[in-house]
Design a protein around this motif. Structure first.
Motif, PDB file in Angstrom:
ATOM      1  N   ALA A   1      -1.263  73.541 -28.766  1.00  0.00           N
ATOM      2  CA  ALA A   1      -0.926  72.151 -29.113  1.00  0.00           C
ATOM      3  C   ALA A   1      -1.623  71.151 -28.191  1.00  0.00           C
ATOM      4  CB  ALA A   1       0.588  71.960 -29.051  1.00  0.00           C
ATOM      5  N   ASN A   2      -2.347  71.674 -27.194  1.00  0.00           N
ATOM      6  CA  ASN A   2      -3.062  70.844 -26.220  1.00  0.00           C
ATOM      7  C   ASN A   2      -2.142  69.846 -25.509  1.00  0.00           C
ATOM      8  OD1 ASN A   2      -5.232  70.033 -24.713  1.00  0.00           O
ATOM      9  ND2 ASN A   2      -5.971  68.556 -26.241  1.00  0.00           N
ATOM     10  N   LYS A   3      -1.105  70.386 -24.888  1.00  0.00           N
ATOM     11  CA  LYS A   3      -0.165  69.553 -24.139  1.00  0.00           C
ATOM     12  C   LYS A   3      -0.126  70.014 -22.682  1.00  0.00           C
ATOM     13  CE  LYS A   3       1.228  67.457 -27.856  1.00  0.00           C
ATOM     14  NZ  LYS A   3       1.085  66.017 -28.080  1.00  0.00           N
ATOM     15  N   PRO A   4      -0.065  69.065 -21.754  1.00  0.00           N
ATOM     16  CA  PRO A   4       0.099  69.478 -20.351  1.00  0.00           C
ATOM     17  C   PRO A   4       1.479  70.095 -20.128  1.00  0.00           C
ATOM     18  CG  PRO A   4       0.192  67.088 -20.548  1.00  0.00           C
ATOM     19  CD  PRO A   4      -0.146  67.620 -21.914  1.00  0.00           C
ATOM     20  N   LEU A   5       1.500  71.116 -19.277  1.00  0.00           N
ATOM     21  CA  LEU A   5       2.738  71.871 -19.023  1.00  0.00           C
ATOM     22  C   LEU A   5       3.088  71.763 -17.542  1.00  0.00           C
ATOM     23  CD1 LEU A   5       4.900  74.091 -19.404  1.00  0.00           C
ATOM     24  CD2 LEU A   5       3.068  75.775 -19.379  1.00  0.00           C
ATOM     25  N   VAL A   6       4.250  71.230 -17.262  1.00  0.00           N
ATOM     26  CA  VAL A   6       4.707  71.150 -15.871  1.00  0.00           C
ATOM     27  C   VAL A   6       5.632  72.333 -15.622  1.00  0.00           C
ATOM     28  CG1 VAL A   6       5.904  69.774 -14.151  1.00  0.00           C
ATOM     29  CG2 VAL A   6       4.433  68.649 -15.842  1.00  0.00           C
TER      30      VAL A   6
ATOM     31  N   TYR B   1      -3.791  70.961 -18.091  1.00  0.00           N
ATOM     32  CA  TYR B   1      -3.947  69.518 -17.897  1.00  0.00           C
ATOM     33  C   TYR B   1      -5.417  69.199 -17.701  1.00  0.00           C
ATOM     34  CZ  TYR B   1      -3.588  64.950 -15.613  1.00  0.00           C
ATOM     35  OH  TYR B   1      -3.722  63.627 -15.267  1.00  0.00           O
ATOM     36  N   ASN B   2      -5.964  68.315 -18.540  1.00  0.00           N
ATOM     37  CA  ASN B   2      -7.374  67.931 -18.429  1.00  0.00           C
ATOM     38  C   ASN B   2      -8.289  69.148 -18.311  1.00  0.00           C
ATOM     39  OD1 ASN B   2      -6.888  65.268 -18.657  1.00  0.00           O
ATOM     40  ND2 ASN B   2      -7.184  64.747 -16.492  1.00  0.00           N
ATOM     41  N   ASN B   3      -8.132  70.079 -19.226  1.00  0.00           N
ATOM     42  CA  ASN B   3      -8.957  71.297 -19.234  1.00  0.00           C
ATOM     43  C   ASN B   3      -8.769  72.191 -18.019  1.00  0.00           C
ATOM     44  OD1 ASN B   3     -10.312  71.129 -21.734  1.00  0.00           O
ATOM     45  ND2 ASN B   3     -11.527  69.428 -20.893  1.00  0.00           N
ATOM     46  N   GLY B   4      -7.627  72.067 -17.375  1.00  0.00           N
ATOM     47  CA  GLY B   4      -7.343  72.907 -16.214  1.00  0.00           C
ATOM     48  C   GLY B   4      -6.853  74.280 -16.637  1.00  0.00           C
ATOM     49  N   PRO B   5      -6.581  75.158 -15.656  1.00  0.00           N
ATOM     50  CA  PRO B   5      -6.126  76.511 -15.972  1.00  0.00           C
ATOM     51  C   PRO B   5      -4.721  76.540 -16.589  1.00  0.00           C
ATOM     52  CG  PRO B   5      -6.211  76.147 -13.590  1.00  0.00           C
ATOM     53  CD  PRO B   5      -6.775  74.935 -14.225  1.00  0.00           C
ATOM     54  N   SER B   6      -4.388  77.683 -17.173  1.00  0.00           N
ATOM     55  CA  SER B   6      -3.070  77.883 -17.770  1.00  0.00           C
ATOM     56  C   SER B   6      -2.294  78.878 -16.912  1.00  0.00           C
ATOM     57  CB  SER B   6      -3.211  78.436 -19.186  1.00  0.00           C
ATOM     58  OG  SER B   6      -3.599  79.803 -19.113  1.00  0.00           O
ATOM     59  N   TYR B   7      -1.045  79.075 -17.280  1.00  0.00           N
ATOM     60  CA  TYR B   7      -0.226  80.049 -16.538  1.00  0.00           C
ATOM     61  C   TYR B   7      -0.829  81.450 -16.638  1.00  0.00           C
ATOM     62  CZ  TYR B   7       3.989  82.599 -14.988  1.00  0.00           C
ATOM     63  OH  TYR B   7       4.869  83.409 -14.313  1.00  0.00           O
TER      64      TYR B   7
END
Lengths: 77, 367
Positions: B136-141, B157-163
């Motif tokens: 869904a292209n959402k930032p995850l906190v 976030y802004n093409n950063g890494p994922s979990y």
């Protein structure tokens, strides 16, 4: 070479310490893990990632730094 | 006036406060982490807040889940949190989702929000949230805790890494203990949840350095903070994106805890043909003397199958309703059917039975 190893979360319970320095003569993280696995048998039952000098790295990475950390995932919330 | 301490900050100002008002944040899990996140985001005036939690408030939650009081016991957490937050700030819109996050509802739900906050307590949901955020292209906190230690990061976030760039796959089941099994310092989720709320506000406001590509590890006992760098794995993220079209066909393989059928003492106390099983250790108090109880500590359960009555429905209880869930999953793994976990712990069971008029007529022991 002396390497300082930091343990987070339940990994520190397996090793019974949060930090230790060990003398190590190998070249990669994997080899270091072999040493740790033989020292702490229960370690192989745990999932964790390894950081070298505050950066998470694949296990095949060559050891260049003196600071290693073993980081497990946490589920709790 | 309400937000004057924000608006007088030159870094926020009225323009920043307007961004907060226009923001839409979904918090999955209204527990130890979700409560402080929600409290600060509601107080800050986040215009649209979604709260998702299927669970109900239990007495053992109140040690750390600060939105709830004794008057919330038994209520759905999302609903109870919404009620409390509406009192805190009636200018914002709050939606409670009293249901489980699933592969079927995640993408549609996430698309309605700008930022997703993970305050859950199990790996299955954490990976589901992570993958849905990628698609869904959402930032995850992200926040997670263990005993006295916590982890915080911002993923996707802004093409950063994922979990998954940090931990590619969920650990094997039952290798990582959770709070309910091992305990947690009550203030720890308060600290970690507050850090998550801070990251949410930084994302909304576009100020400071968002904790993307980094994992912050906090130890409450030593007050030590370690920040570890996370590298992005394009291959891992691409693999998740490739599963986009079949995402909603997937089924959650929730660990047995989540498949456990939970019942309440009031629903089973007067029924017949029930075997009550106490899975606490023998020294634990109070005893439940008013019911006919088979005592089998959880640690001995697998080797005590002969004590279980195959003809009866099994209702398992413990001190707080946690180990009983685990016990039911152990029994299920041993192909023992008709097992239920009691929501209430021993103390609440006793209180309930004592309140019942004529409880001696029920399936109870002759004292």
């Amino acid at each position: 070479m002396n390497i300082s190893i930091k343990y987070f979360g339940f990994i520190a319970e397996v090793t019974d310490c949060e930090e230790e320095t060990i003398s190590f003569s190998g070249t990669t993280i994997s080899e270091l893990l072999d040493v740790l696995h033989s020292k702490y048998e229960a370690l192989k039952n745990n999932d964790f990632q390894v950081a070298q000098n505050q950066s998470l790295v694949p296990f095949e990475t060559e050891i260049t730094g003196k600071e290693i950390a073993l980081l497990p995932p946490f589920a709790g919330g | 006036m309400r937000y004057s301490r924000h608006t007088i900050l030159s870094e926020i100002g009225q323009a920043g406060q307007d961004k907060i008002t226009n923001a839409k944040v979904l918090v999955v899990g209204a527990g130890g982490l979700g409560c402080p996140v929600l409290q600060y985001l509601a107080a800050a005036g986040v215009g649209v807040l979604g709260i998702m939690d299927f669970d109900v408030v239990e007495l053992s939650n109140l040690q750390r889940q600060i939105l709830f009081g004794t008057s919330s016991l038994g209520q759905n957490k999302a609903e109870a949190a919404k009620k409390r937050l509406e009192d805190l700030n009636s200018d914002i819109s709050i939606t409670a989702y009293a249901e489980k996050l699933s592969y079927q509802n995640a993408l549609e739900l996430f698309s309605q929000y700008d930022v997703i906050v993970d305050g859950t307590d199990n790996f299955e949901t954490r990976y589901l949230i992570n993958d849905a955020c990628i698609i869904a292209n959402k930032p995850l906190v992200f926040g997670a805790i263990y005993k006295f230690e916590g982890q915080v990061s911002v993923f996707n976030y802004n093409n950063g890494p994922s979990y998954r760039c940090l931990f590619p796959n969920p650990p094997q089941k039952n290798t990582v203990p959770n709070c309910s099994e091992v305990g947690v310092l009550g203030v720890l989720p308060g600290i970690i949840g507050s850090m998550q709320a801070n990251e949410v506000l930084k994302i909304i406001l576009g100020i400071g350095d968002v904790l993307s590509g980094k994992l912050l590890c906090y130890n409450a006992l030593t007050a030590q903070t370690t920040v570890l760098k996370i590298n992005k794995s394009e291959a891992i993220i691409d693999a998740v994106l490739k599963g986009k079209d079949t995402f909603s066909d997937k089924q959650t393989e929730f660990n047995c805890e989540f498949l456990t059928e939970v019942v309440s003492i009031k629903d089973v106390v007067s029924k017949e043909n029930i075997q009550f099983i106490d899975v606490r250790e023998v020294h634990e108090l109070p005893k439940v003397d008013l019911l006919d109880v088979t005592a089998i500590p959880l640690s001995e359960l697998e080797n005590s199958i002969h004590k279980i009555d195959g003809e009866k429905q099994k209702v398992v209880f413990c001190q707080s309703g946690i180990r009983s869930k685990k016990a039911v999953s152990v029994l299920k793994n041993l192909n023992i059917d008709n097992c239920f976990s009691l929501r209430e712990g021993a103390l609440e069971i006793n209180n309930h039975i004592e309140k019942l008029e004529g409880f001696k007529n029920l399936s109870v022991k002759n004292k």
